[in-house]
Write a protein that holds these residues in place. Structure first.
Motif, mmCIF file in Angstrom:
data_model
loop_
_atom_site.group_PDB
_atom_site.id
_atom_site.type_symbol
_atom_site.label_atom_id
_atom_site.label_comp_id
_atom_site.label_asym_id
_atom_site.label_seq_id
_atom_site.Cartn_x
_atom_site.Cartn_y
_atom_site.Cartn_z
ATOM 1 N N ILE A 34 0.836 -1.200 0.000
ATOM 2 C CA ILE A 34 0.000 0.000 0.000
ATOM 3 C C ILE A 34 0.870 1.248 0.000
ATOM 4 C CG2 ILE A 34 -1.841 1.200 1.253
ATOM 5 C CD1 ILE A 34 -2.778 -1.336 0.153
ATOM 6 N N ILE A 35 2.155 1.032 0.292
ATOM 7 C CA ILE A 35 3.048 2.171 0.347
ATOM 8 C C ILE A 35 3.184 2.853 -1.005
ATOM 9 C CG2 ILE A 35 5.345 1.291 -0.260
ATOM 10 C CD1 ILE A 35 6.333 2.352 2.343
ATOM 11 N N ILE A 36 2.764 2.145 -2.058
ATOM 12 C CA ILE A 36 2.865 2.796 -3.361
ATOM 13 C C ILE A 36 1.889 3.948 -3.491
ATOM 14 C CG2 ILE A 36 3.672 0.773 -4.601
ATOM 15 C CD1 ILE A 36 0.720 0.584 -5.613
ATOM 16 N N LEU A 39 3.639 7.015 -2.857
ATOM 17 C CA LEU A 39 4.654 7.147 -3.896
ATOM 18 C C LEU A 39 4.080 7.707 -5.188
ATOM 19 C CD1 LEU A 39 7.066 4.076 -4.009
ATOM 20 C CD2 LEU A 39 7.615 6.474 -3.697
ATOM 21 N N PHE A 47 10.862 6.343 -8.529
ATOM 22 C CA PHE A 47 10.046 5.340 -7.856
ATOM 23 C C PHE A 47 10.325 5.267 -6.378
ATOM 24 C CE2 PHE A 47 7.534 3.284 -10.930
ATOM 25 C CZ PHE A 47 8.205 3.407 -12.133
ATOM 26 N N THR A 48 11.088 6.208 -5.856
ATOM 27 C CA THR A 48 11.356 6.148 -4.415
ATOM 28 C C THR A 48 10.971 7.477 -3.782
ATOM 29 O OG1 THR A 48 13.565 7.051 -4.555
ATOM 30 C CG2 THR A 48 13.346 4.697 -4.876
ATOM 31 N N PHE A 49 11.048 7.507 -2.484
ATOM 32 C CA PHE A 49 10.719 8.725 -1.768
ATOM 33 C C PHE A 49 11.864 9.715 -1.883
ATOM 34 C CE2 PHE A 49 6.806 7.660 0.073
ATOM 35 C CZ PHE A 49 6.837 6.324 0.396
ATOM 36 N N LEU A 250 2.189 3.798 -10.998
ATOM 37 C CA LEU A 250 1.828 3.848 -9.583
ATOM 38 C C LEU A 250 0.478 4.512 -9.404
ATOM 39 C CD1 LEU A 250 5.255 4.770 -8.004
ATOM 40 C CD2 LEU A 250 4.122 2.571 -8.064
ATOM 41 N N VAL B 255 8.361 -2.551 -7.713
ATOM 42 C CA VAL B 255 8.840 -1.195 -7.497
ATOM 43 C C VAL B 255 9.612 -1.091 -6.190
ATOM 44 C CG1 VAL B 255 7.993 1.079 -6.858
ATOM 45 C CG2 VAL B 255 7.174 -0.005 -8.924
ATOM 46 N N GLN B 258 13.282 -3.195 -6.181
ATOM 47 C CA GLN B 258 14.355 -2.982 -7.144
ATOM 48 C C GLN B 258 15.528 -2.283 -6.473
ATOM 49 O OE1 GLN B 258 13.276 -0.229 -10.134
ATOM 50 N NE2 GLN B 258 11.995 0.936 -8.758
ATOM 51 N N GLN B 260 17.022 0.463 -6.876
ATOM 52 C CA GLN B 260 16.891 1.855 -6.461
ATOM 53 C C GLN B 260 15.605 2.069 -5.698
ATOM 54 O OE1 GLN B 260 19.302 4.057 -6.961
ATOM 55 N NE2 GLN B 260 20.420 2.394 -7.907
ATOM 56 N N VAL B 262 12.511 1.407 -2.598
ATOM 57 C CA VAL B 262 12.340 1.860 -1.220
ATOM 58 C C VAL B 262 13.074 0.979 -0.218
ATOM 59 C CG1 VAL B 262 10.629 2.202 0.574
ATOM 60 C CG2 VAL B 262 10.159 2.946 -1.725
ATOM 61 N N ASP B 265 16.723 1.510 -0.354
ATOM 62 C CA ASP B 265 16.989 2.855 0.166
ATOM 63 C C ASP B 265 16.973 2.864 1.683
ATOM 64 O OD1 ASP B 265 15.523 5.210 -2.229
ATOM 65 O OD2 ASP B 265 17.445 4.160 -2.130
#
Lengths: 283, 414
Positions: A34-36, A39, A47-49, A250, B255, B258, B260, B262, B265
């Motif tokens: 659900i964290i997406i 995002l 694709f990251t924070f 996303l 997502v 991968q 890069q 979360v 990270d």
């Protein structure tokens, strides 16, 4: 059970809280994707924070991926196709399936076991095999790559769900109600529409929702049976995931999660309602 | 009681006959209601599966494209070690002339190439020159002129072996065997991929089932033993990932996993992993296992709800520690739920296509990905169908097992 008895030893207390922590971690793992959702509001194309997002800086957030989704021709076409296919497939599943469920719940159905097995089989057979078989067969009869082919394929995939939910509802209906209606002079058709239909409606709607979700989310069969003209939303997502071009995916995923939550909540409400009606749950 | 006259119903007919008639009418009515759906499912679903099974053994391309040659080859002894005589070549010339006109010879070449490589180019080359062949003269020397390989008895063995309308060749291929000159034998070392693939699929499915069990048992235990209100709310947390589509969940995991992404990270930020040494969680088997850990909580939960707490209390009152009470009293009663749930997860896992396709990379593919490859890319439909048939048989056997333990009628969707 979750209350520790007052005489619990320290060791037991320790284990108890460890167990609860473990469960919390597992729940977290289940919900993790659900964290997406946050995002998808990323202002950058990552694709990251980003650091701005972590600092809860409003500049780090934007709805531009959603805007992209609604303006992109490919995505909108896929969305339109999904909404052209799923409702029709659902209507077919529900109408055929409800009739058959009523037939199956009559007394004295010959070959009931075999018939049930055949009707439930689309749920059992792995999707890839169904997809492969449909590809071969529909090519023979010229349905491969057509709208009708995909609709029929999705309809047949949704049928087991309709049958299971409607038969479950039918089993719990008091047979004496239909008998009473007949004894007061109503013909079978009138009895069906006035007595049985309202009672099985929650089951029919549940089955219909399951069938709709199945068709809407389905990707394997449509990959084989459909052609480019029937590209649905999941198909477009699948392509997007393999190439991983933009975080619009996303945004789409978030929208699909939202739709699932709405449908799931409706299902739960219906289920609790029917349980209450049958007197099976304590409020 | 009554000795001679049967019981009469109100309208004068024997009661038994009346009853039978009413029963028959009921049966017909039930069948009429079911018939539309049954026909629909038979045509749109069962027929495709049957078609797939048919294609896994059908092999009429040789007998359709080279009818006379097939007949002429019947007299040829494949163990003789020598290529056939003039009559066969004459038949081949006639057949090829027609096949080239209908442009079917390349298809034949491709099909035979699956059995013996080189057939494809042989047929293409010969097909180009067949038009210029002398149609009355001796054919064997002309063929040998075009391509010396026609003298090789292996070519003819292959053609003869594929002359029958049905073949076990695809199935043999699917388990890494082939029809060699001395009968069934193993394929050469570098062509044996399918047993490994089946093995990997089963191994990964078992790992997935195990990890689902390890994660699911505590949750099911907690939910079954909490008050109804709390467990209903927590149940939503369980059902929510269950009802988001598999594609969405797999995409989310892809997502997140991968290099890069979360998770990496966070690990870097926590200092556990150096920045240039990020975990390779994606595109390999680990990715597939993590992404597919599903929930078998529901069957476990429904079984655990039926376990009476009095047994555990009784065990404790007889002096058992918490662990003994759990392991020797509670756990054995939950085993049917474990069995049912595990089989369900296993069946789902071996059939997965999307998740291995997205996160499996090259070392994490399942048998379903290979089937898809054969249907859409290599166009070896027979092999794809044979692999599918084997997978289907496996699933049906497992499902029969599930039925023995649980019973199909107990499938509930909440």
């Amino acid at each position: 059970m979750s209350k520790l008895p007052p005489y619990a030893t320290t060791g037991q207390r320790l284990w108890h809280y460890t167990f609860l922590t473990l469960c919390a971690l597992i729940f977290f793992f289940l919900i993790f994707p659900i964290i997406i959702i946050p995002l998808s509001f990323n202002a950058q194309d990552f694709f990251t924070f980003t650091p701005k997002m972590l600092a809860l800086d409003p500049e780090g957030f934007s709805t531009k991926h959603y805007a992209d989704f609604f303006s992109n021709a490919d995505w909108q076409n896929a969305l339109k196709n999904s909404f052209k296919i799923a409702p029709v497939a659902t209507i077919i599943s529900v109408s055929f399936g409800t009739l058959a469920a009523i037939g199956l719940s009559q007394s004295h159905v010959p070959f009931k076991g075999a018939i049930m097995a055949i009707l439930i089989s689309p749920m059992i057979v792995p999707l890839i095999i169904s997809a492969a078989g449909m590809y071969f067969f529909y090519s023979r009869i010229g349905l491969q790559g057509t709208y009708i082919g995909v609709v029929l394929a999705h309809a047949v995939l949704g049928i087991p769900f309709v049958i299971i939910t409607v038969t479950a509802t039918l089993i719990n209906i008091d047979k004496s109600l239909t008998q009473a209606s007949a004894s007061m002079g109503a013909g079978p058709v009138r009895t069906f529409f006035k007595i049985q239909m309202p009672l099985i409606l929650p089951g029919v709607i549940s089955g219909g929702l399951f069938a709709f979700i199945t068709s809407f989310d389905e990707v394997v069969v449509v990959l084989f049976v459909g052609s480019a003209g029937q590209k649905t939303l999941p198909w477009q997502m699948f392509i997007g995931m393999r190439e991983q071009i933009s975080p619009t995916i996303l945004a789409v995923a978030t929208l699909m999660v939202a739709i699932s939550i709405v449908l799931l909540t409706t299902l739960e409400v219906l289920r609790r309602r029917s349980e209450r009606l049958r007197g099976m749950s304590p409020g | 009681m009554s000795d001679s006259s049967p019981v009469i119903a109100a309208d004068g007919r024997p009661l038994k006959a009346s009853l039978n008639r009413a029963l028959r009418r009921q049966k017909i009515r039930a069948l009429l209601l079911i018939a539309p759906l049954l026909v629909f499912v038979l045509v749109t679903f069962i027929a495709p599966i049957a078609d797939m099974l048919f294609r896994s053994v059908e092999n009429d391309i040789v007998s359709n494209t080279l009818p006379r040659t097939v007949v002429a080859l019947e007299d040829w002894d494949s163990a003789s070690g020598v290529s056939p005589d003039e009559a066969v070549f004459a038949a081949l010339a006639a057949d090829l002339a027609e096949a080239v006109k209908a442009k079917r010879h390349t298809q034949l070449g491709t099909r035979l190439n699956y059995e013996l490589s080189g057939m494809s180019s042989l047929f293409r080359k010969t097909g180009r020159k067949v038009k210029r062949m002398d149609m009355d003269g001796p054919f064997k020397p002309q063929f040998l002129d075009i391509e010396e390989d026609w003298d090789d008895p292996r070519i003819w063995t292959t053609i003869k072996a594929n002359s029958s309308r049905y073949t076990a060749g695809y199935f043999l291929n699917a388990v890494d065997l082939q029809n060699g000159p001395e009968g069934i034998e193993q394929r050469p070392e570098n062509q044996r991929i399918y047993m490994k693939l089946f093995g990997r699929t089963i191994f990964l499915s078992v790992s997935i089932t195990l990890s689902c069990f390890l994660l699911g048992y505590p949750i099911a235990f907690l939910l079954a033993n909490l008050k109804a209100r709390t467990s209903n709310i927590l149940m939503i947390l369980v059902l929510l990932p269950f009802w988001t589509s598999l594609l969405v969940r797999t995409s989310a995991w892809k997502v997140l996993l991968q290099q890069q992404g979360v998770i990496n990270d966070t690990l870097v930020w926590l200092g556990i992993v150096a920045d240039n040494n990020r975990l390779e969680l994606i595109n390999n088997q680990t990715g597939t296992i993590i992404a597919m850990t599903h929930i078998l909580i529901l069957p476990l939960y429904s079984v655990m709800k039926t376990i009476p707490i009095t047994y555990v209390r009784a065990a404790k009152s007889l002096g058992a520690t918490n662990w003994t009470a759990f392991w020797r009293v509670y756990f054995p009663q939950s085993v049917p739920g474990i069995g049912a749930g595990s089989i369900l997860v296993f069946i789902l896992a071996i059939g997965y296509y999307i998740t291995p396709a997205l996160v499996g990379g090259t070392s994490g593919t399942f048998i379903s990905n290979r089937i898809a490859y054969h249907i859409s890319s290599s166009l070896n439909w027979g092999l794809g169908a044979a692999l599918g048939a084997i997978l289907l048989a496996l699933v049906l056997v497992l499902y029969g097992l599930y039925d023995k333990i649980v019973g199909i009628d107990n499938v509930k969707l909440g």
